[in-house]
Design a protein around this motif. Structure first.
Motif, PDB file in Angstrom:
ATOM      1  N   PRO A 197       0.841  -1.207   0.000  1.00 36.43           N
ATOM      2  CA  PRO A 197       0.000   0.000   0.000  1.00 36.43           C
ATOM      3  C   PRO A 197       0.874   1.254   0.000  1.00 36.43           C
ATOM      4  O   PRO A 197       1.904   1.297   0.687  1.00 36.43           O
ATOM      5  N   GLY A 198       0.486   2.247  -0.747  1.00 38.87           N
ATOM      6  CA  GLY A 198       1.241   3.498  -0.797  1.00 38.87           C
ATOM      7  C   GLY A 198       2.571   3.372  -1.507  1.00 38.87           C
ATOM      8  O   GLY A 198       3.498   4.161  -1.269  1.00 38.87           O
ATOM      9  N   HIS A 199       2.712   2.371  -2.362  1.00 37.72           N
ATOM     10  CA  HIS A 199       3.979   2.142  -3.059  1.00 37.72           C
ATOM     11  C   HIS A 199       4.356   3.351  -3.908  1.00 37.72           C
ATOM     12  O   HIS A 199       3.502   3.951  -4.555  1.00 37.72           O
ATOM     13  N   ASP A 200       5.647   3.687  -3.880  1.00 36.89           N
ATOM     14  CA  ASP A 200       6.100   4.893  -4.576  1.00 36.89           C
ATOM     15  C   ASP A 200       6.408   4.650  -6.053  1.00 36.89           C
ATOM     16  O   ASP A 200       6.946   5.532  -6.723  1.00 36.89           O
ATOM     17  N   GLY A 201       6.076   3.452  -6.548  1.00 38.88           N
ATOM     18  CA  GLY A 201       6.301   3.188  -7.971  1.00 38.88           C
ATOM     19  C   GLY A 201       7.726   2.792  -8.301  1.00 38.88           C
ATOM     20  O   GLY A 201       8.059   2.574  -9.462  1.00 38.88           O
TER      21      GLY A 201
END
Lengths: 419, 419
Positions: free
Chosen positions: A73-77
């Protein structure tokens, strides 16, 4: 090197932190499962857990190399890449190649927490050397059997790869033997086909080899492709030895390290290790394994010769990678376990200088199929041109300069030279 | 299906035309080399050449999937992707799995003309069936030995994967057997480790199994991980059979198809085929092979059970892919060669309904490690919850509804349910 731990080095890509990836790897392959279970006590963990030895962040990518990774979750890509070392207690599996593989590779390649995984190095405790004796012949034994010293063992692959009857094959062997060639190998496509049964092939080829040896006083080494099921490996090996042959060849990926190791328990002649199918394990840069690891396992299991591709080959592999492979084979393993790297694929006299420059050694087999047999003046000229290529290389004389004094070399350059 | 040709289907990516790629594949793996050689006559080509059966352009990419492809002069920057079928004369290699592999895979993965290659299907002539008898037990034999009918065989994996002494393991087996469980397997990490030697493990486990069978009137099937070198496979198999065990397990990638086929020549109990390391061959979409091919080779070589991952597993594989794998195992091969797909990895009662819905069959082994052993009320409740999950599935009753009448199922959902 640790006496009681195996150290595996991985190149990893992950949508998580590298530390997290390392923990998942260590957990999956030792005491953990996806949820805590009874019996997974602190004592069990102390004795058996894999240990993270190094986490080194190297770079990152904007997209995953492999599909199916779970993104937190909330991965920065960003997908972090780095080198991870994990050590496993030898106690968990003992010095067994098949069981080692389930630990250092096993299910790891399928983990959701990873978007890339490559096994890049492997350090094994001495217990493996005690269990697996390794090559019985290697460079020295192969030189002794071929009586070739001070230069590479120069050979060829039977071409066309398929279709020759035993009689036609024997004729080709005779011509090559008369040309003075050191070594001939079956193509990996050709072991015991219905049109040229192994027994007949061995019979016909060895007769040709022995006759030529009587004339020349030196016996050519012929690597018979004995690749097959377990019972066939044994039967074919024994037949080759009984008839006086001096080498057997196996497709290592076809018989497995376990098959190679089994062959090595009874083999009486050098084992020529062919690596066809290996590309499947290595061409994706973020999957599979490096040749560094493969060659260690092959040498441990008993490969006296090991294919490494060649410079400027017809394959995808870069010259740098080929040179690293040759050097890897030359590096001692457990203080020995020498294997002879087999340089092959689209080779000819002209690839000798770059090969010598790269490795500064003549302890290789240098094989040319078309590059020897299709020489404009025939196989004998092809063989001579290869010897001349190496003479030029070792003497530090540019190939074209050396060719001015040697017509067969010049003719090879005209046919096979590329710019 | 052709009587005398093997048909291999590839998914290919190439900077050249797909036709050209197909020609290179066919040439490399039959009569060709990089330059024309004497002996490669038209007659040889007619009898032995591989034949292009299909070239189907599908899509294209703006960058190569794999490194090292040679780009032709004036390349338009596009990498064509498509399906290619190539057929090989059986005459070239005969019905031999090890030699088949050198032909259909061999050096292909390394070709410069390809920037991606995946073996996606394989059709084999009946001669392979005559040579390799395949699974001796399959679904029916396994049901007979476990006496489980009308529902999946429900089992578990010994956890923690490593660290249990033979005595501790026997204690766990006793508890699980008392809980009524059908099947237990060793973890793939655990075969013959120094802390729990195989002989002692077999002795302790079988005693526990037999005692529990005396009490319950039904004998649990325990899959002993016999993975090891060739002589060990035989010794361990024979010991299991001698002591009265009813299943052996091997890591197929550790022993090779050749090792599996060898085991199948003498095995007297079902062979539980574990596919660890398989991810290495399949996770890159443009390299390696599809499970479709792998399962055919494993069944041919004799795998009575074959792992296929599970729905919603801890692995990268999509549920669609898992379902395709289960269906592939259920599809007849040479009119039979039945293998029992083993659904495993992060499984619990809650993965039963989706699994049943996908395959509409109960002919699977459904294994849960943590999902059974870590049930809040213990392993027996874990096992019961799995049975209830399948009852609900087969009856078409939603799991949560069924859980209202069954406390152990409700407790499983509370612990393992994910949203």
């Amino acid at each position: 090197m640790s006496k009681d731990r195996v150290v595996a080095t991985y190149y990893v890509e992950t949508p998580f932190s590298l530390q997290r990836a390392a923990e998942v790897i260590a957990g999956e392959q030792s005491t953990g499962t996806f949820t805590a279970v009874p019996g997974e006590t602190e004592e069990v963990k102390d004795r058996h857990a894999a240990r993270i030895e190094l986490v080194e962040e190297l770079d990152e990518a904007g997209a995953p190399a492999l599909p199916g990774a779970a993104v937190p979750p909330g991965h920065d890509g960003r997908f972090r890449r780095g080198r991870i070392k994990v050590s496993f207690p030898l106690l968990n599996f003992g010095p067994s190649i098949p069981n080692l593989l389930s630990a250092i590779a096993g299910n790891l390649y399928e983990l959701q927490e990873l978007s890339g995984l490559r096994l890049v190095d492997l350090e094994l405790p001495d217990a493996f050397a005690a269990r697996y004796p390794g090559p019985k012949f290697g460079v020295e034994g192969t030189r002794r059997l071929t009586n070739v010293y001070g230069r590479p063992i120069l050979g060829t692959i039977v071409k066309p790869s398929v279709g020759l009857s035993p009689k036609e094959l024997a004729g080709l062997v005779t011509r090559l033997a008369e040309a003075g060639i050191d070594f001939i190998k079956d193509d990996e496509l050709n072991a015991d086909p219905p049109y040229a049964p192994f027994e007949e092939k061995v019979e016909a080829v060895i007769e040709a080899v022995e006759r030529a040896a009587d004339a020349a006083g030196r016996k050519i080494m012929y690597a018979f492709n004995i690749t097959g099921d377990y019972d066939e490996l044994r039967r074919r090996h024994d037949l080759v030895v009984e008839k006086g042959g001096t080498c057997v060849m196996v497709s290592i990926m076809s018989v497995g390290y376990a098959g190679l190791a089994a062959l090595n328990t009874y083999s009486e002649v050098p084992i020529h290790g062919h690596r066809n199918q290996w590309g499947m394990l290595t061409r994706c840069p973020l999957l599979g394994m490096e040749f560094t690891v493969f060659q260690k396992l092959c040498r441990l299991a008993g490969a006296d010769h090991l294919h490494v591709n060649g410079l400027n080959s017809k394959f995808y592999e870069s010259n740098d990678s080929v040179v690293r492979s040759i050097q890897a084979c030359a590096a001692p393993l457990f203080g020995g376990y020498g294997t002879m790297p087999v340089v092959s694929s689209a080779q000819w006299a002209g690839t000798a200088p770059a090969t010598y420059e790269a490795i500064n050694s003549v302890d290789v087999m240098h094989l040319a199929g078309g590059g020897m047999l299709a020489h404009p003046d025939g196989p004998a000229a092809g063989f001579t041109s290869m010897k001349l290529g190496w003479e030029a290389a070792v003497s530090g004389i540019p190939l074209t300069e050396y060719a001015e004094q040697h017509e067969v070399l010049k003719r090879a350059i005209e046919k096979f030279g590329r710019g």
